[in-house]
Design a protein around this motif. Structure first.
Motif, mmCIF file in Angstrom:
data_model
loop_
_atom_site.group_PDB
_atom_site.id
_atom_site.type_symbol
_atom_site.label_atom_id
_atom_site.label_comp_id
_atom_site.label_asym_id
_atom_site.label_seq_id
_atom_site.Cartn_x
_atom_site.Cartn_y
_atom_site.Cartn_z
ATOM 1 N N ASN A 1 12.767 -5.297 6.069
ATOM 2 C CA ASN A 1 11.547 -4.780 6.687
ATOM 3 C C ASN A 1 11.441 -3.269 6.555
ATOM 4 O OD1 ASN A 1 10.823 -7.347 7.575
ATOM 5 N ND2 ASN A 1 11.931 -7.111 9.511
ATOM 6 N N GLU A 2 10.207 -2.798 6.431
ATOM 7 C CA GLU A 2 9.947 -1.366 6.374
ATOM 8 C C GLU A 2 8.851 -1.029 7.381
ATOM 9 O OE1 GLU A 2 9.730 0.579 2.574
ATOM 10 O OE2 GLU A 2 10.417 -1.238 1.554
ATOM 11 N N PRO A 3 8.963 0.104 8.072
ATOM 12 C CA PRO A 3 7.949 0.471 9.067
ATOM 13 C C PRO A 3 6.649 0.896 8.398
ATOM 14 C CG PRO A 3 9.519 2.238 8.796
ATOM 15 C CD PRO A 3 10.054 1.093 8.004
ATOM 16 N N VAL A 4 5.541 0.428 8.958
ATOM 17 C CA VAL A 4 4.208 0.752 8.438
ATOM 18 C C VAL A 4 3.322 1.188 9.599
ATOM 19 C CG1 VAL A 4 2.114 -0.166 7.361
ATOM 20 C CG2 VAL A 4 4.364 -0.828 6.491
ATOM 21 N N SER A 5 2.802 2.401 9.529
ATOM 22 C CA SER A 5 1.930 2.905 10.594
ATOM 23 C C SER A 5 0.456 2.852 10.198
ATOM 24 C CB SER A 5 2.307 4.348 10.950
ATOM 25 O OG SER A 5 2.197 5.196 9.809
ATOM 26 N N ALA A 6 0.178 2.782 8.901
ATOM 27 C CA ALA A 6 -1.193 2.667 8.400
ATOM 28 C C ALA A 6 -1.130 2.055 7.008
ATOM 29 C CB ALA A 6 -1.881 4.030 8.356
ATOM 30 N N PHE A 7 -2.208 1.396 6.609
ATOM 31 C CA PHE A 7 -2.223 0.741 5.307
ATOM 32 C C PHE A 7 -3.656 0.681 4.782
ATOM 33 C CE2 PHE A 7 -2.396 -2.318 8.739
ATOM 34 C CZ PHE A 7 -3.428 -3.186 8.398
ATOM 35 N N SER A 8 -3.793 0.350 3.502
ATOM 36 C CA SER A 8 -5.122 0.308 2.893
ATOM 37 C C SER A 8 -5.648 -1.115 2.797
ATOM 38 C CB SER A 8 -5.095 0.938 1.495
ATOM 39 O OG SER A 8 -4.347 0.134 0.596
ATOM 40 N N VAL A 9 -6.954 -1.258 2.992
ATOM 41 C CA VAL A 9 -7.644 -2.539 2.829
ATOM 42 C C VAL A 9 -8.846 -2.306 1.923
ATOM 43 C CG1 VAL A 9 -8.978 -4.364 3.955
ATOM 44 C CG2 VAL A 9 -6.940 -3.431 5.078
ATOM 45 N N THR A 10 -8.871 -3.003 0.798
ATOM 46 C CA THR A 10 -9.990 -2.906 -0.134
ATOM 47 C C THR A 10 -10.849 -4.157 -0.022
ATOM 48 O OG1 THR A 10 -8.744 -1.542 -1.690
ATOM 49 C CG2 THR A 10 -10.667 -2.690 -2.559
ATOM 50 N N LEU A 11 -12.162 -3.976 0.097
ATOM 51 C CA LEU A 11 -13.094 -5.092 0.178
ATOM 52 C C LEU A 11 -13.506 -5.501 -1.231
ATOM 53 C CD1 LEU A 11 -15.387 -3.974 3.147
ATOM 54 C CD2 LEU A 11 -13.297 -5.359 3.198
#
Length: 227
Positions: A177-187
């Motif tokens: 596991n790796e910590p994720v505080s924000a990520f991208s979402v493409t429509l």
């Protein structure tokens, strides 16, 4: 998982033919990035008593009531001429919707729910599934689960939400596991990309090898969204 919660009339001498032409055309936005949920406190979206908590009952009720309304829209879209009308709606872009993420169910936290709320003031269509990239070190999109694809187009009226369930890990302590505080979402369909804040003050733990996403739907459904 559990359920998460037309006019011109032209008269001919020999009869009448009615053509319904009242579909409202709405313009899509561009591909501007929209940051969602930056000042929103953590929310847990629960579907069903066995997977949720009581802390956010209102969120679950909102998802459920929106889903019921959406199901009716889906039925209309599958009626004769309905799919054609639905496909004529413009694709939702990141200018049309606000995307946020919430934890789904209690610990271990293996899933999150993406909510895309139509804030445009007109109808638009959510295409396919969210293309998600959690980590800079893993540029490939999170794979989609085919069985979660809805039978009818997902057309959002003004103010209506769509949901997508996302698996982030198996919940095991021995995972990579790796910590994720924000990520991208493409429509999909040219809808653009949005930066989405992960729920919780410490973000979420993601195992890229185990991550999966469902398609955009009016509601989370039993069976189709179990992965």
């Amino acid at each position: 998982m559990r359920t998460f919660r037309s006019r011109s009339t032209v008269l001919a001498a020999t009869g009448a033919a009615v053509f319904a032409l009242s579909l409202t055309a709405c313009g899509g936005g561009g591909s501007d990035t929209k940051s969602a949920g930056a000042d929103t406190p953590e929310t847990t979206v629960s579907v069903g008593a066995s997977h949720g908590t009581d802390a956010n009952t209102d969120a679950a009720k909102t998802a459920g009531s929106s889903g019921s309304s959406g199901s009716s829209d889906a039925t209309k879209a599958s009626a004769p001429g309905g799919k054609q009308a639905a496909s004529a709606a413009p694709v939702c872009t990141t200018k049309d919707v606000a995307i946020s993420a919430a934890r789904h169910g209690g610990p271990p936290s293996t899933h999150i729910v993406l909510t895309a709320k139509n804030t445009s003031g007109h109808s638009c269509r959510m295409t396919g599934f969210p293309e998600i990239q959690f980590l800079e070190s893993h540029k490939q999109n999170v794979p989609a689960v085919a069985k979660s694809k809805p039978a009818a187009p997902v057309v959002l009226k003004a103010g209506a939400p769509a949901y997508a369930l996302v698996k982030v890990s198996d919940g095991g302590v021995d995972e990579s596991n790796e910590p994720v505080s924000a990520f991208s979402v493409t429509l999909q369909g040219g809808g653009g990309m949005a930066a989405v804040r992960a729920p919780g003050s410490g973000g979420i733990a993601v195992d890229p090898a185990k991550a999966l996403t469902g398609y955009w739907t009016y509601e989370l459904r039993n069976g189709a969204d179990e992965f």
